[in-house]
Scaffold this active site. Structure first.
Site, short mmCIF file in Angstrom:
data_model
loop_
_atom_site.label_atom_id
_atom_site.label_comp_id
_atom_site.label_asym_id
_atom_site.label_seq_id
_atom_site.Cartn_x
_atom_site.Cartn_y
_atom_site.Cartn_z
N MET A 1 53.79 59.40 45.54
CA MET A 1 53.37 59.23 44.16
C MET A 1 54.44 59.72 43.20
O MET A 1 55.16 60.66 43.48
CB MET A 1 52.07 60.01 43.89
CG MET A 1 50.84 59.42 44.53
SD MET A 1 49.42 60.52 44.34
CE MET A 1 49.55 61.01 42.63
N ASP A 2 54.50 59.06 42.03
CA ASP A 2 55.37 59.50 40.92
C ASP A 2 56.86 59.51 41.26
O ASP A 2 57.63 60.22 40.61
CB ASP A 2 54.97 60.90 40.44
CG ASP A 2 53.57 60.94 39.86
OD1 ASP A 2 53.08 59.87 39.45
OD2 ASP A 2 52.98 62.02 39.83
N CYS A 3 57.28 58.73 42.25
CA CYS A 3 58.70 58.72 42.62
C CYS A 3 59.43 57.49 42.09
O CYS A 3 60.63 57.34 42.31
CB CYS A 3 58.85 58.81 44.13
SG CYS A 3 58.19 57.40 45.03
N LYS A 5 58.58 54.16 42.76
CA LYS A 5 58.66 53.04 43.70
C LYS A 5 58.28 51.71 43.05
O LYS A 5 58.93 50.69 43.30
CB LYS A 5 57.79 53.30 44.93
CG LYS A 5 56.32 53.48 44.67
CD LYS A 5 55.55 53.77 45.95
CE LYS A 5 54.07 54.01 45.66
NZ LYS A 5 53.43 52.94 44.86
N ASP A 76 54.61 45.67 47.03
CA ASP A 76 54.34 47.00 46.51
C ASP A 76 53.03 47.52 47.07
O ASP A 76 52.20 46.74 47.54
CB ASP A 76 54.28 46.98 44.98
CG ASP A 76 54.40 48.37 44.37
OD1 ASP A 76 55.06 49.23 44.99
OD2 ASP A 76 53.83 48.60 43.28
N GLU A 77 52.84 48.83 47.03
CA GLU A 77 51.64 49.49 47.59
C GLU A 77 51.42 49.08 49.05
O GLU A 77 50.31 48.84 49.50
CB GLU A 77 50.39 49.15 46.75
CG GLU A 77 50.51 49.46 45.27
CD GLU A 77 50.62 50.95 44.96
OE1 GLU A 77 50.51 51.77 45.89
OE2 GLU A 77 50.81 51.29 43.78
N GLN A 79 51.43 50.67 51.69
CA GLN A 79 50.61 51.56 52.52
C GLN A 79 49.21 51.02 52.73
O GLN A 79 48.53 51.35 53.70
CB GLN A 79 50.55 52.97 51.92
CG GLN A 79 49.72 53.11 50.67
CD GLN A 79 50.51 52.84 49.40
OE1 GLN A 79 51.63 52.35 49.45
NE2 GLN A 79 49.92 53.16 48.26
#
Length: 206
Positions: A1-3, A5, A76-77, A79
């Site tokens: 989170m918050d990196c 991406k 994206d996302e 995961q």
């Protein structure tokens, strides 16, 4: 989170498209809702929403066989993708020779790998950590995602909960260093117990 991406995913698509390449953007369970990639910096773009039944291989083959051009895909996302969907992405890269870029986080609020992330680690040609990682409230590098329910950190529950609220309380996420994740010491708890002075790297101070 918050990196950053999602910001990087959007930047990659922009760079590729401005050089004449045609791509497709995919996402799943973005904070803004279905069918969009959004960045905390305010950037956003339309995207194809991925649900558990989506078949990447079938979709891309359908695009190509109807005369549409596809040079690359941005995911994206990632995961939240299933291991089977990650296998489909690998097949696209190998058999169709398309560039596949996947962005996501590795582990959940319990520090367990997401199934999609685990499969990406197993199959990816290259794995890169983003250089501008987030910070814990203490100033150390943030490496773990904490889930809080009504301000209290929890380590049990459904792996995927998206959005600010769910039935039974307010759910939020906070990035912590490993030490403070292990101690369940969120910024809110630290404010209440450690010191009356402002915490370093507390967003409420800015």
């Amino acid at each position: 989170m918050d990196c950053g991406k999602s910001t990087l995913a959007l930047q990659l698509d922009y760079t590729q498209s401005t050089h004449g390449r045609k791509g497709r953007i995919f996402t799943s369970l973005d904070r803004a809702g279905e069918g969009r990639i959004t960045s905390r910096l305010g950037l956003s773009a339309e995207a194809i929403e991925i649900d558990p039944e989506f078949d990447f291989w079938r979709f891309i083959i359908g695009e190509l066989t109807t005369g549409k051009r596809v040079d690359y895909i941005v995911c994206d996302e990632a995961q939240f993708y299933s291991p089977e969907q990650v296998d489909q992405l690998a097949r696209i890269a190998d058999e169709l020779q398309l560039d596949v870029y996947a962005f996501g986080i590795l582990s959940d609020f319990r520090t367990h790998l997401f199934p999609g992330s685990q499969r990406l680690i197993e199959l990816a040609d290259r794995i890169e950590s983003l250089p501008l990682g987030p910070l814990c409230w203490c100033g150390a590098r943030g490496t773990h995602n904490a889930r809080t329910l009504d301000g209290i950190m929890v380590t049990e529950g459904t792996q995927v909960v998206v959005g600010d609220t769910v039935t039974g309380g307010e759910v939020r996420y906070e990035v912590l260093c490993r030490a403070h994740h292990r101690r369940r010491m969120t910024a809110t708890r630290a404010k209440a117990t450690l010191s009356p002075d402002p915490l370093p790297f507390d967003p409420d101070n800015f």
